[in-house]
Design a protein around this motif. Structure first.
Motif, mmCIF file in Angstrom:
data_model
loop_
_atom_site.group_PDB
_atom_site.id
_atom_site.type_symbol
_atom_site.label_atom_id
_atom_site.label_comp_id
_atom_site.label_asym_id
_atom_site.label_seq_id
_atom_site.Cartn_x
_atom_site.Cartn_y
_atom_site.Cartn_z
ATOM 1 N N ALA A 236 47.346 53.548 22.051
ATOM 2 C CA ALA A 236 47.209 54.023 23.436
ATOM 3 C C ALA A 236 46.874 55.508 23.549
ATOM 4 O O ALA A 236 45.984 55.873 24.326
ATOM 5 C CB ALA A 236 48.470 53.695 24.240
ATOM 6 N N ALA B 260 37.514 50.360 20.004
ATOM 7 C CA ALA B 260 38.452 50.470 21.116
ATOM 8 C C ALA B 260 38.763 51.920 21.478
ATOM 9 O O ALA B 260 39.120 52.208 22.621
ATOM 10 C CB ALA B 260 39.755 49.739 20.781
ATOM 11 N N THR B 261 38.623 52.832 20.529
ATOM 12 C CA THR B 261 39.053 54.210 20.757
ATOM 13 C C THR B 261 37.927 55.243 20.757
ATOM 14 O O THR B 261 38.123 56.350 21.247
ATOM 15 C CB THR B 261 40.065 54.641 19.676
ATOM 16 N N TYR C 70 50.243 46.605 19.039
ATOM 17 C CA TYR C 70 49.006 47.279 18.625
ATOM 18 C C TYR C 70 48.510 48.228 19.708
ATOM 19 O O TYR C 70 48.205 49.385 19.432
ATOM 20 C CB TYR C 70 47.942 46.222 18.298
ATOM 21 N N ASP C 71 48.454 47.733 20.939
ATOM 22 C CA ASP C 71 47.948 48.557 22.039
ATOM 23 C C ASP C 71 48.805 49.798 22.269
ATOM 24 O O ASP C 71 48.302 50.849 22.613
ATOM 25 C CB ASP C 71 47.834 47.736 23.325
ATOM 26 N N ARG C 72 50.117 49.666 22.069
ATOM 27 C CA ARG C 72 50.987 50.840 22.224
ATOM 28 C C ARG C 72 50.733 51.864 21.122
ATOM 29 O O ARG C 72 50.826 53.066 21.356
ATOM 30 C CB ARG C 72 52.461 50.408 22.227
ATOM 31 N N HIS D 31 47.330 44.861 12.425
ATOM 32 C CA HIS D 31 46.177 44.032 12.773
ATOM 33 C C HIS D 31 45.725 43.202 11.578
ATOM 34 O O HIS D 31 45.429 41.999 11.712
ATOM 35 C CB HIS D 31 45.055 44.927 13.287
ATOM 36 N N ARG E 156 43.066 55.948 22.915
ATOM 37 C CA ARG E 156 42.042 55.198 23.668
ATOM 38 C C ARG E 156 41.208 56.116 24.528
ATOM 39 O O ARG E 156 41.661 57.130 25.009
ATOM 40 C CB ARG E 156 42.696 54.150 24.574
#
Length: 189
Positions: free
Chosen positions: A182, A48-49, A177-179, A153, A185
């Motif tokens: 972020a 994702a990153t 998780y996304d925060r 996660h 990313r």
């Protein structure tokens, strides 16, 4: 452009003991499962990153030099450039003098700036760039916010352990998780 791992990381960003403590698991009955969930959480975060959590070696294959003279090394953080190799008409490797290239690690993704360098004679994968990337050799070197994302996660996947086989994980990305990830990313326009 293809990137392969030439020297994989030793260990994981989270230890089994850390994960067991976070999950409040006191027995070793599910250690294999927890280790698998740690690996899945790391792989998901890295995908994702574009990050590399623990030190690893990579080889980037290119067919030709880019027109902009900048090769993007799509792993972060790049720590070292080891070699740039160009293949001649006989298929023999020729190392490029690293003084003739410049590694820009401040940019993300890092880039390798090349001047006028001999064109490869091999049509496919005529150029190889070897480099290392990662925050360090152990989980202690990984930023805490990324470890926190992995903990959340792993916990979410652990909760679903009876309903979702490990081969189908990650089935859930927890709230928050996304925060947490972020700022790390990849961004593109």
């Amino acid at each position: 452009m293809t990137i392969v791992v030439t020297d994989p990381a030793v260990g994981e960003a989270l230890t089994l003991a850390e994960a067991r403590t976070h999950l409040r698991v006191e027995t070793d009955l599910e250690d294999g499962l927890i280790e698998s969930l740690i690996r899945v959480a790391r792989e998901h975060l890295e995908s994702a990153t574009g990050l590399v959590l623990l030190d690893q070696g990579f080889r980037l294959f290119l067919d030709d030099w880019p027109k902009a003279h900048a090769i993007l090394l799509r792993r972060h953080p790049v720590t070292r450039l080891d070699a740039v190799i160009v293949y001649d008409a006989d298929g023999l490797p020729e190392e490029v003098d690293l003084a003739s290239v410049r590694l820009d690690r401040t940019r993300r993704p890092a880039r390798l700036i090349v001047a006028a360098i001999k064109a490869p004679a091999r049509i496919v994968n005529g150029i190889e760039v070897e480099f290392r990337a990662g925050f360090g050799e152990s989980g202690a070197d990984v930023p805490d916010v990324l470890k926190r994302a992995m903990f959340t996660h792993v916990a979410a996947m652990y909760e679903l352990r009876s309903g979702v086989p490990i081969g189908q994980q990650p089935a859930l990305v927890p709230d928050g998780y996304d925060r947490l990830i972020a700022p790390w990313r990849r961004r593109s326009l």
